[in-house]
Design an enzyme around this catalytic site. Sequence first.
Site, short mmCIF file in Angstrom:
data_model
loop_
_atom_site.label_atom_id
_atom_site.label_comp_id
_atom_site.label_asym_id
_atom_site.label_seq_id
_atom_site.Cartn_x
_atom_site.Cartn_y
_atom_site.Cartn_z
N PHE A 57 -2.00 -14.21 25.23
CA PHE A 57 -3.46 -14.77 25.37
C PHE A 57 -4.25 -13.68 24.48
O PHE A 57 -4.37 -12.27 24.61
CB PHE A 57 -3.94 -14.42 26.71
CG PHE A 57 -5.16 -15.16 27.12
CD1 PHE A 57 -5.31 -16.27 27.34
CD2 PHE A 57 -6.49 -14.25 26.85
CE1 PHE A 57 -6.76 -16.61 27.46
CE2 PHE A 57 -7.68 -14.78 27.10
CZ PHE A 57 -7.86 -15.92 27.42
N ASP B 260 -3.02 -6.17 20.07
CA ASP B 260 -4.39 -6.47 20.78
C ASP B 260 -4.10 -5.72 21.98
O ASP B 260 -3.28 -5.96 22.86
CB ASP B 260 -3.98 -8.10 21.28
CG ASP B 260 -5.16 -8.44 21.98
OD1 ASP B 260 -5.83 -7.58 22.57
OD2 ASP B 260 -5.64 -9.68 22.15
N LYS C 133 -13.36 -5.29 26.36
CA LYS C 133 -13.23 -5.21 27.84
C LYS C 133 -13.80 -4.00 28.37
O LYS C 133 -14.94 -3.92 28.46
CB LYS C 133 -11.81 -5.40 28.45
CG LYS C 133 -11.14 -6.81 28.18
CD LYS C 133 -10.25 -7.19 29.24
CE LYS C 133 -9.41 -8.43 29.06
NZ LYS C 133 -10.16 -9.35 29.72
#
Length: 462
Positions: free
Chosen positions: A150, A235, A264
Amino acid sequence: MSLRIADLFAERDSQRYTLHARHLNEQMVRVLKTIGFDRGYRRGVGPYLYDSHGERYLDLLSGWGVFAIGRNHPAVRDALKQVLDGEFPNLVQMDVSALAGVLAERLLRNVSYLDKVFFANSGTESVEAALKFARAATGRTGIIYCSHAFHGLSYGSLSVNGDQVFRSGFGPLLPECTEIRFNDLDALARALASRKIAAFIVEPIQGKGVIVPDDDYLRDALDLCRKHGTLFIADEIQTGLGRTGRFLAVEHWDIQPDLVLLAKSLSGGHVPVGAVLTHKWIFDKVFDRMDRAVVHGSTFAKNDLAMAAGLATLEVMESERLIENAARTGARLLRAFERMAQRHELVKAVRGKGLMIGIEFGAPRSLKLRASWNLLETASSGLFCQLIVIPLLKDHKILTQVAGHGNHTIKLLPPLTISDADCDWIERSFEVVISDAHRVPGAVWTLGKTLVDNAVRARARG
Ligand SMILES: Cc1ncc(COP(=O)(O)O)c(C=O)c1O
């Protein structure tokens, strides 16, 4: 007269679900109501949420990992107020701000083998930038990504997403993106052999399912990339900034990627932000002439609010020793869940590092339990986990969810600020709910029957 936001929040609060059903995502409102997650939280402080009755909840989702330093941290609020009160000349565009420079400097202090930072506004924007940079830097077109990966949901990120549920209906996606199995070095070697691959993008620990790779995987994958002239993109949007008990998760395996992606929690959760950390030579290939100084970018990137929040967040992480706390409390929770796995046959595996923990459930051996499990899983794969997360919220005030579609893993992604008392709360609550799930008949399986009936009715309605 200025708009009274706090009054508006209070006055219209009773209409929040109606407003969303009418003007925003109606299916999301249905989900929340079906599983009883429509709690209407009013306040958030540190790792806690409070509902309209003042009831306190422990938040193990932390807004999908953005509130690593806890909600509404005073240091971040203060930094944001200072920017607003200071009337800074934000986003002049044909000038640069010192705050972005200092945040870049601070980030690179923690990742000293890289020398440049590109700021973006979200995780997916960081991924888009990294994919473009990799193609521009190598002159190659191929991208390799992993099953179950993801990386976000805009087109580039979606093209390297390993879950059909997200991809389906949105094609055609970016060409020359190839999926390989996560944790499979032979597959990576085969895919790299064409020497047309610009980059391999990978989450050091996969968020969907909390999958931790074999110990030699990332190191050998990096070696393979180097051998074939392919860039390695880590990532770290979910795993980075202390989540796994290290500043970056790749530090567990002592590797130095070519590009590191953050987002985030970088702004403490208050202002959207993203960052790509990389080598000067890669930057120089992208921004290679004065007339290409703005060849990639985004209007709001590097805005002073995001940069100030980022600086305050890094400061809090250091002064409150949050990375150490994540390592310590995470190890404690992992041990507790491992003990539960030994006692309870429905718990199949416990995985994770620091405060990124997955508890995987699976088909039980005993006949009575197995029959109930099968009934539920036939109605909807992955439904079992709702039998755990619903009572956790309803009876124990613990907010958590399953780690992906059709998945049997519940993910814990709490703020890195949690205390031993919070760990006691988590361990006690999971123990009760998991024990209850082993009783047939029992309240947990009665809930299961209601969910199956709902699923059947929803299917009949189409
Ligand atoms: C590993 C990873 N990469 C990228 C993203 C996308 O980030 P955003 O939702 O900010 O676009 C996410 C979001 O969950 C993520 O977990």
